[in-house]
Each structure stands twice: as structure tokens, then as C-alpha cells.
Design a protein around this motif. Structure first.
Motif, PDB file in Angstrom:
ATOM      1  N   HIS A  55       4.217  56.864  -5.078  1.00  0.00           N
ATOM      2  CA  HIS A  55       4.297  55.993  -3.758  1.00  0.00           C
ATOM      3  C   HIS A  55       5.044  56.683  -2.694  1.00  0.00           C
ATOM      4  O   HIS A  55       4.621  56.817  -1.606  1.00  0.00           O
ATOM      5  CB  HIS A  55       4.686  54.320  -3.911  1.00  0.00           C
ATOM      6  CG  HIS A  55       5.016  53.718  -2.456  1.00  0.00           C
ATOM      7  ND1 HIS A  55       3.985  53.795  -1.761  1.00  0.00           N
ATOM      8  CD2 HIS A  55       5.989  52.931  -2.321  1.00  0.00           C
ATOM      9  CE1 HIS A  55       4.318  52.987  -0.544  1.00  0.00           C
ATOM     10  NE2 HIS A  55       5.704  52.459  -0.992  1.00  0.00           N
ATOM     11  N   LEU A  56       6.359  57.026  -3.129  1.00  0.00           N
ATOM     12  CA  LEU A  56       7.393  57.623  -2.108  1.00  0.00           C
ATOM     13  C   LEU A  56       6.960  58.799  -1.837  1.00  0.00           C
ATOM     14  O   LEU A  56       7.192  59.534  -0.560  1.00  0.00           O
ATOM     15  CB  LEU A  56       8.769  57.339  -2.481  1.00  0.00           C
ATOM     16  CG  LEU A  56       9.437  55.890  -2.777  1.00  0.00           C
ATOM     17  CD1 LEU A  56      10.658  55.803  -3.098  1.00  0.00           C
ATOM     18  CD2 LEU A  56       9.031  55.230  -1.129  1.00  0.00           C
ATOM     19  N   GLU A  57       6.268  59.624  -2.716  1.00  0.00           N
ATOM     20  CA  GLU A  57       5.911  61.050  -2.253  1.00  0.00           C
ATOM     21  C   GLU A  57       5.020  61.084  -1.625  1.00  0.00           C
ATOM     22  O   GLU A  57       4.718  61.991  -0.643  1.00  0.00           O
ATOM     23  CB  GLU A  57       5.723  61.820  -3.468  1.00  0.00           C
ATOM     24  CG  GLU A  57       7.125  62.368  -4.608  1.00  0.00           C
ATOM     25  CD  GLU A  57       8.099  63.269  -4.213  1.00  0.00           C
ATOM     26  OE1 GLU A  57       7.585  63.721  -2.771  1.00  0.00           O
ATOM     27  OE2 GLU A  57       8.991  63.590  -4.676  1.00  0.00           O
ATOM     28  N   ALA A  90      17.181  61.442  -0.627  1.00  0.00           N
ATOM     29  CA  ALA A  90      18.174  60.464  -1.223  1.00  0.00           C
ATOM     30  C   ALA A  90      17.471  59.081  -1.358  1.00  0.00           C
ATOM     31  O   ALA A  90      17.865  58.476  -2.488  1.00  0.00           O
ATOM     32  CB  ALA A  90      19.328  60.284  -0.110  1.00  0.00           C
ATOM     33  N   ARG A  91      16.678  58.760  -0.642  1.00  0.00           N
ATOM     34  CA  ARG A  91      16.024  57.259  -0.731  1.00  0.00           C
ATOM     35  C   ARG A  91      15.245  57.634  -1.848  1.00  0.00           C
ATOM     36  O   ARG A  91      15.024  56.446  -2.531  1.00  0.00           O
ATOM     37  CB  ARG A  91      14.917  57.108   0.511  1.00  0.00           C
ATOM     38  CG  ARG A  91      14.529  55.845   0.631  1.00  0.00           C
ATOM     39  CD  ARG A  91      13.052  55.597   0.947  1.00  0.00           C
ATOM     40  NE  ARG A  91      12.422  54.468   0.892  1.00  0.00           N
ATOM     41  CZ  ARG A  91      11.330  53.927   1.165  1.00  0.00           C
ATOM     42  NH1 ARG A  91      10.789  54.674   2.024  1.00  0.00           N
ATOM     43  NH2 ARG A  91      10.765  52.864   0.652  1.00  0.00           N
ATOM     44  N   ILE A  92      14.256  58.524  -2.129  1.00  0.00           N
ATOM     45  CA  ILE A  92      13.599  58.751  -3.353  1.00  0.00           C
ATOM     46  C   ILE A  92      14.271  58.647  -4.599  1.00  0.00           C
ATOM     47  O   ILE A  92      13.846  57.874  -5.516  1.00  0.00           O
ATOM     48  CB  ILE A  92      12.788  60.015  -3.416  1.00  0.00           C
ATOM     49  CG1 ILE A  92      11.577  59.841  -2.270  1.00  0.00           C
ATOM     50  CG2 ILE A  92      11.883  60.136  -4.847  1.00  0.00           C
ATOM     51  CD1 ILE A  92      10.825  61.194  -2.050  1.00  0.00           C
ATOM     52  N   ARG A 100      13.757  55.371  -7.064  1.00  0.00           N
ATOM     53  CA  ARG A 100      13.436  55.374  -8.476  1.00  0.00           C
ATOM     54  C   ARG A 100      14.419  54.597  -9.400  1.00  0.00           C
ATOM     55  O   ARG A 100      13.967  54.018 -10.218  1.00  0.00           O
ATOM     56  CB  ARG A 100      13.411  56.916  -8.991  1.00  0.00           C
ATOM     57  CG  ARG A 100      12.416  57.686  -8.225  1.00  0.00           C
ATOM     58  CD  ARG A 100      12.581  59.102  -8.424  1.00  0.00           C
ATOM     59  NE  ARG A 100      12.398  59.655  -9.942  1.00  0.00           N
ATOM     60  CZ  ARG A 100      12.363  60.642 -10.537  1.00  0.00           C
ATOM     61  NH1 ARG A 100      12.576  61.714  -9.667  1.00  0.00           N
ATOM     62  NH2 ARG A 100      12.258  60.792 -11.728  1.00  0.00           N
ATOM     63  N   GLY A 101      15.688  54.944  -9.122  1.00  0.00           N
ATOM     64  CA  GLY A 101      16.705  54.135  -9.870  1.00  0.00           C
ATOM     65  C   GLY A 101      16.460  52.572  -9.829  1.00  0.00           C
ATOM     66  O   GLY A 101      16.856  51.879 -10.682  1.00  0.00           O
ATOM     67  N   VAL A 130      -2.190  49.215  -2.399  1.00  0.00           N
ATOM     68  CA  VAL A 130      -2.457  49.632  -3.795  1.00  0.00           C
ATOM     69  C   VAL A 130      -1.173  50.186  -4.747  1.00  0.00           C
ATOM     70  O   VAL A 130      -1.074  49.718  -5.684  1.00  0.00           O
ATOM     71  CB  VAL A 130      -3.654  50.557  -3.796  1.00  0.00           C
ATOM     72  CG1 VAL A 130      -3.717  50.946  -5.250  1.00  0.00           C
ATOM     73  CG2 VAL A 130      -4.852  49.974  -3.000  1.00  0.00           C
ATOM     74  N   GLU A 131      -0.524  50.967  -3.928  1.00  0.00           N
ATOM     75  CA  GLU A 131       0.724  51.411  -4.546  1.00  0.00           C
ATOM     76  C   GLU A 131       1.759  50.257  -5.033  1.00  0.00           C
ATOM     77  O   GLU A 131       2.502  50.211  -5.936  1.00  0.00           O
ATOM     78  CB  GLU A 131       1.311  52.470  -3.701  1.00  0.00           C
ATOM     79  CG  GLU A 131       0.316  53.748  -3.737  1.00  0.00           C
ATOM     80  CD  GLU A 131       0.754  54.727  -2.636  1.00  0.00           C
ATOM     81  OE1 GLU A 131       0.087  55.822  -2.903  1.00  0.00           O
ATOM     82  OE2 GLU A 131       1.330  54.365  -1.845  1.00  0.00           O
ATOM     83  N   HIS A 132       2.064  49.589  -3.903  1.00  0.00           N
ATOM     84  CA  HIS A 132       2.899  48.206  -3.797  1.00  0.00           C
ATOM     85  C   HIS A 132       2.339  47.400  -5.158  1.00  0.00           C
ATOM     86  O   HIS A 132       3.344  46.967  -5.945  1.00  0.00           O
ATOM     87  CB  HIS A 132       2.980  47.389  -2.777  1.00  0.00           C
ATOM     88  CG  HIS A 132       4.080  48.112  -1.749  1.00  0.00           C
ATOM     89  ND1 HIS A 132       4.460  47.543  -0.604  1.00  0.00           N
ATOM     90  CD2 HIS A 132       4.482  49.673  -1.779  1.00  0.00           C
ATOM     91  CE1 HIS A 132       5.264  48.289   0.417  1.00  0.00           C
ATOM     92  NE2 HIS A 132       5.178  49.417  -0.627  1.00  0.00           N
TER      93      HIS A 132
END
Length: 234
Positions: free
Chosen positions: A224-226, A109-111, A115-116, A200-202
Motif C-alpha cells: 500500500h505505502l510503496e 521513515a514512515r514506511i 510496517r512495524g 482495496v488496500e485498506h
């Protein structure tokens, strides 16, 4: 066949008192910041004893409608999305602790939500947003080696992206999900060496937001989240 029995259940006095007190608040007779009437006044107004008043008042407090402080009159609270989620925080954490499936569902749910948020933010990001997000990343970089401070900055980064939407419910949802997940962040076991990937991802997410690239921001957030999904374990 006879008619089914429709038993009338007699309500507790405190439930009736609760309904009337709730109406005082929802009708606007009592507004956020106002003091509730004293127990004695309420006892006389409703013709009930002190236990019914206290039980009803505690029920209001449990819902976050009033604040009860020892030795002071209860005060009506301003309901916000944040205060509502705070009410369910303890229960949500118990649910997550009891079920690994619930934790996986929350991560998914967080991912979906983030994304949205990335897409929404990319369309609205201002220079001020970019500067403040960059400051959070630098605070996070300065916290390398301090897992608690690093994770705190991580939460601030994602919540700040939600704030770009201008929607307080999005912000409250973001804060709530991150707070619930934080309890399962196993920094002792698998944290070491992962921090630099996060930075790096941020930075990549911020670059896409600054360019108002909705597709790029969503994909950067998803990558990043995956990757970091495995950091949250029971």
C-alpha cells in the motif's frame, strides 16, 4: 604552554528565571492545570524586573510547558507526546519545504514505521478495533470525490492502527508524520483514479489484522505505502 582560557559567560537574567520556573514545574511544586504565580509575585521572589519574567515565561510557552492567554494567568500544561510533536510541527514543515531529500527520508521513515505498526497491531487487534477500522474505511468510501475528506479518513485509518499498540508515543509519531506529509499530497495532479486502490488496500490490511496475521499485515501495508509513495511530492 599555558592553560586554555575557560571563559565564564554571564547568563541573562531571564535564563536564570527560566531555570527556576522550570524547576517549579519539574519538581512538582506546580502541576498541570495550576496557574503560574503572578508577574509581581515572581518579581519579588526572584528580585528581577518584569522583562526578565516575561521573557522566561515566553520561553516556557515556546516549549509547551505553559499556556499564556491574554488577560489571564499562565497555566502549566500537561506534557504529552502529541503536544511535544506539535511544538516541532512548524519547524519540520519548513525543513521539508527546503529539501526534497528530507521529504524522501520522511517517506522512507514512515514506511519503516508503518510496517512495524502493522505487525504490532496484528498481534493485538480486537473486535472493537476491527469494527472501528471498518467504519473508517466506509467513511473514506463515502468521501470519494472529496479529496480533503478522503485524505482525512486515510490519516484516521493509519493513526487508528497505531492506537492498537496502546503506546501514546507511537500514536503521536504516526499523527506527526502524516500531518507533515499531508502538506505535500498533490491531489490536484495525480489524485484522480487512485482512491479506489487505496480502499482495496485498506480492506486488505484490515483483513490481515483481523486474522492476526503479522506477516500478511506487514506485506499488505508495504504494498500500500510503496504504491501511494508517489502521491507525496514537492
Amino acid at each position: 604552554m599555558g592553560q586554555p582560557v575557560e571563559q565564564i559567560v554571564r547568563r541573562k537574567l531571564s535564563d536564570e528565571v527560566f531555570d527556576r520556573l522550570e524547576r517549579l514545574i519539574t519538581s512538582g511544586e506546580l502541576k498541570p492545570g495550576d496557574e503560574m504565580p503572578s508577574e509581581r509575585v515572581l518579581m519579588e521572589r526572584f528580585g528581577v524586573g518584569r522583562p526578565a519574567i516575561r521573557e522566561a515565561m515566553q520561553a516556557l510557552a515556546n516549549m509547551g510547558l505553559v499556556n499564556i492567554s491574554h488577560g489571564e494567568r499562565a497555566k502549566v500544561l500537561q506534557l504529552t507526546a502529541k503536544s511535544i510533536f506539535r511544538q516541532v510541527d512548524p519547524t519540520a514543515k519548513i525543513m521539508l519545504s527546503q529539501s526534497s531529500d528530507s521529504l524522501e527520508h520522511l517517506k522512507s521513515a514512515r514506511i519503516f514505521f508503518e510496517r512495524g505498526m502493522a505487525r504490532e497491531a496484528a498481534q493485538r487487534t480486537s473486535e472493537t478495533d476491527v469494527c472501528e477500522l471498518r467504519e473508517i474505511i466506509e467513511r473514506q468510501r463515502a468521501a470519494l470525490g472529496d479529496a480533503e475528506a478522503f485524505i482525512s479518513a486515510d490519516i484516521q485509518f493509519h493513526t487508528r492502527i497505531a492506537q492498537i499498540s496502546g503506546n501514546p508515543i507511537f500514536v503521536a509519531v504516526s499523527e506527526a508524520m502524516l500531518a507533515w506529509l499531508k502538506a505535500y499530497h498533490t491531489d490536484m495532479l495525480i489524485w484522480a483514479g487512485k482512491e479506489k486502490f487505496t480502499l482495496v488496500e485498506h480492506e486488505e490490511i484490515l483483513a490481515r489484522l483481523a486474522e492476526h496475521d503479522a506477516d500478511g499485515a506487514e506485506q499488505a501495508m508495504l504494498r500500500h505505502l510503496e504504491r501511494s509513495r508517489a502521491l507525496y511530492m514537492k
